[in-house]
Design a protein around this motif. Structure first.
Motif, PDB file in Angstrom:
ATOM      1  N   ARG A  23      -0.371 -38.393  13.050  1.00 42.00           N
ATOM      2  CA  ARG A  23       0.673 -37.534  12.948  1.00 42.00           C
ATOM      3  C   ARG A  23       0.669 -36.693  11.408  1.00 42.00           C
TER       4      ARG A  23
ATOM      5  N   GLU B 228       8.398 -34.619  14.887  1.00 47.42           N
ATOM      6  CA  GLU B 228       9.076 -35.228  16.171  1.00 47.42           C
ATOM      7  C   GLU B 228       8.397 -35.120  17.522  1.00 47.42           C
ATOM      8  N   GLY B 229       7.678 -33.737  17.379  1.00 44.87           N
ATOM      9  CA  GLY B 229       6.740 -33.531  18.445  1.00 44.87           C
ATOM     10  C   GLY B 229       5.498 -34.347  18.561  1.00 44.87           C
ATOM     11  N   ALA B 230       5.145 -34.769  17.355  1.00 45.00           N
ATOM     12  CA  ALA B 230       3.933 -35.784  17.448  1.00 45.00           C
ATOM     13  C   ALA B 230       4.504 -37.220  17.830  1.00 45.00           C
ATOM     14  N   VAL B 231       5.533 -37.565  17.324  1.00 40.22           N
ATOM     15  CA  VAL B 231       6.173 -38.949  17.697  1.00 40.22           C
ATOM     16  C   VAL B 231       6.155 -38.867  19.465  1.00 40.22           C
TER      17      VAL B 231
ATOM     18  N   ARG C 289      10.716 -30.808  10.413  1.00 42.52           N
ATOM     19  CA  ARG C 289      10.851 -31.971  11.015  1.00 42.52           C
ATOM     20  C   ARG C 289      10.523 -31.935  12.586  1.00 42.52           C
ATOM     21  N   ALA C 290      10.858 -30.689  13.108  1.00 41.26           N
ATOM     22  CA  ALA C 290      10.369 -30.700  14.727  1.00 41.26           C
ATOM     23  C   ALA C 290       8.953 -31.038  14.917  1.00 41.26           C
ATOM     24  N   GLN C 291       7.780 -30.613  14.160  1.00 44.60           N
ATOM     25  CA  GLN C 291       6.534 -30.942  14.382  1.00 44.60           C
ATOM     26  C   GLN C 291       6.278 -32.358  14.408  1.00 44.60           C
TER      27      GLN C 291
ATOM     28  N   VAL D 158      -1.314 -33.393  12.325  1.00 47.19           N
ATOM     29  CA  VAL D 158      -0.375 -32.436  12.628  1.00 47.19           C
ATOM     30  C   VAL D 158       0.321 -31.741  11.223  1.00 47.19           C
TER      31      VAL D 158
END
Lengths: 236, 254
Positions: free
Chosen positions: A130, A118-121, A114-116, A134
């Motif tokens: 996204r 969120e990094g894209a958001v 999920r962190a990936q 990503v």
């Protein structure tokens, strides 16, 4: 006692082009369906998810032989379209494989941390970017081994098309060579198995290559096992 | 610049923020401290639109982050509205969240090219400047996995800055690092605090760092602001017993 092995082999291999066409077409179509249905199962819109869920359950949950007969024999009655046997074969193998592949795609996409996302958001990438830039490239790595399994299943499943009179490897062995050499059944069928085995090794080798490429893409070391296999030429 | 108005956030039965009100001025550096579970990180995640409020509103730069007008009615913000407001905000995560499928340079250029519409050349030039600033220009062609945690975090800071945010959210950015790598990251942040007018919201357990960069420190407990003051006052002479207990616990851990 083994009979005319080269002769048998030559006749069986006359079906190779059909088997290859059905398998290759089926793999391409199944891959497309896998991504379409797999991503649709993750769509925000409930109706989209429902449609793809129904597709997966119906095609995964019914017999592949019956599906083939249905497309080949029932479809003409239903809508008056008689598919060329080759296309009927590709259609059934692709739709069937896509139903399994959809779960592979869905699972791999969901497994991206999920962190990936969120990094894209946090970088304000659009939902489309996204996914495309990503999430999917990272999910790809985990999809390759199960897709390898699926593609080998498709190759073997392609033997079903001999039942609608397509002259593939199985048809050649079983309907052409065998009837005139019934006492050589062991040799003929063993040859047939070996031909399928050889083809599936080709698929595995190609997929190992793809796996290493995808792993390098995300800066991951391929697993030790896939490295060993690649070094030994994929023959494991 | 930032305004929380009676913000409530729940996770199931657990109320993380209870009618939270607070404001941050443009250019201000605010540190959020407090025990884990006190809602500090949730504040940053709400601002980054990674979570949604249960009630209340959040404004950023005069724009409402949580709601929008639709046919004269106030409704929860949709993705399109969120993307407009998000332009102002950047975030650095505890676990860096660099994209492993891109090299360092591409991590910095991807969003500027796709979101801000920069040309690849412009984006790369800006990316190299930022990498220079965080001391990693020579690692532009590396994969994130080839970098140490401290280096990855400095890349993540540069990546956030590449989007020209007005507000930078820093969520325990040194907590996942080996102790000897912490200083490099903190120095980069001190530099940014000194040389830019970016508003910074910092969740941290590094009290020395908070003392250095913060204009104001907010002590949180159980979803409320227990106490707030300039760092000089709060760290040496806090008014609340809860703050004293927390600071003592943090110092004893070292």
């Amino acid at each position: 006692m083994f009979g005319d092995v080269p002769g048998f082999l030559r006749t069986i291999l006359e079906g190779a082009s059909t088997t290859l066409a059905v398998t290759a077409g089926g793999i391409v179509f199944a891959t497309v369906m896998s991504f379409v249905a797999g991503l649709a199962m993750l769509a925000p819109a409930r109706s989209v998810r429902a449609v793809s869920r129904i597709y997966v359950e119906v095609w995964r949950g019914t017999s592949e032989i019956v599906q083939l007969f249905w497309i080949f024999l029932a479809l003409p009655i239903l809508v008056g379209i008689q598919l060329v046997p080759l296309w009927a074969g590709i259609l059934v193998i692709g739709l069937n494989g896509g139903a399994y592949g959809a779960e592979i795609v869905r699972g791999a996409v969901q497994a991206v941390p999920r962190a990936q996302r969120e990094g894209a958001v946090a970088l304000n990438l659009s939902p489309f970017d996204r996914m495309r830039r990503v999430v999917l490239p990272q999910a790809l790595v985990d999809m390759v081994p199960p897709f390898n399994n699926l593609f080998i299943q498709l190759l073997k499943g392609s033997a079903l098309v001999s039942l609608v009179f397509l002259q593939d490897l199985t048809f050649q062995a079983q309907a052409v060579v065998l009837p005139t050499n019934t006492d050589q059944a062991l040799t003929i069928l063993t040859l047939l198995l070996l031909v399928y085995l050889a083809l599936s090794i080709v698929i595995t080798a190609a997929m190992r290559f793809l796996e290493r490429w995808a792993a390098a893409l995300v800066g991951r070391q391929p697993s030790t096992r896939s490295r060993e296999v690649a070094l030994s030429g994929g023959a494991a | 610049m930032i305004r929380f108005d009676k913000v409530v956030k729940r996770f199931g039965d657990n109320v993380v923020l209870r009618e939270l009100d607070f404001q941050v001025r443009p250019g201000e550096h605010v540190c959020l401290i407090g025990p884990s579970g006190s809602g500090k990180t949730t504040i940053l995640r709400l601002l980054m639109t990674l979570e949604r409020v249960d009630s209340g509103t959040i404004d950023v730069g005069g724009e409402c982050l949580t709601h929008m007008q639709h046919r004269g009615k106030r409704v929860p913000a949709d993705e399109k509205h969120l993307r407009t407001v998000r332009k102002r905000i950047g975030m650095v995560f505890q676990q860096f969240n660099l994209f492993p499928n891109m090299k360092v340079l591409q991590n910095l250029t991807e969003a500027p090219v796709r979101v801000l519409g920069l040309s690849r050349d412009q984006a790369e030039q800006r990316a190299l400047e930022l990498l220079e600033m965080v001391g990693l220009r020579d690692r532009a062609d590396a994969h994130p996995s080839q970098l140490s945690g401290g280096q990855q975090q400095r890349v993540a800071i540069a990546r956030a800055l590449a989007m020209h945010p007005d507000v930078l959210l820093l969520d325990e950015v040194t907590s996942a690092l080996d102790p000897e790598l912490v200083a490099d990251v903190l120095n980069v942040l001190k530099d940014i605090a000194k040389t830019t007018d970016i508003t910074m919201l910092i969740v941290t357990h590094e009290m020395g760092f908070a003392q250095d960069v913060a204009d104001r420190v907010l002590m949180f407990d159980q979803g409320r602001v227990v106490e707030q003051a300039a760092p000089g006052k709060l760290f040496t002479d806090p008014d609340q017993q809860r703050t004293r207990d927390f600071l003592r616990a943090v110092l004893e851990r070292r």
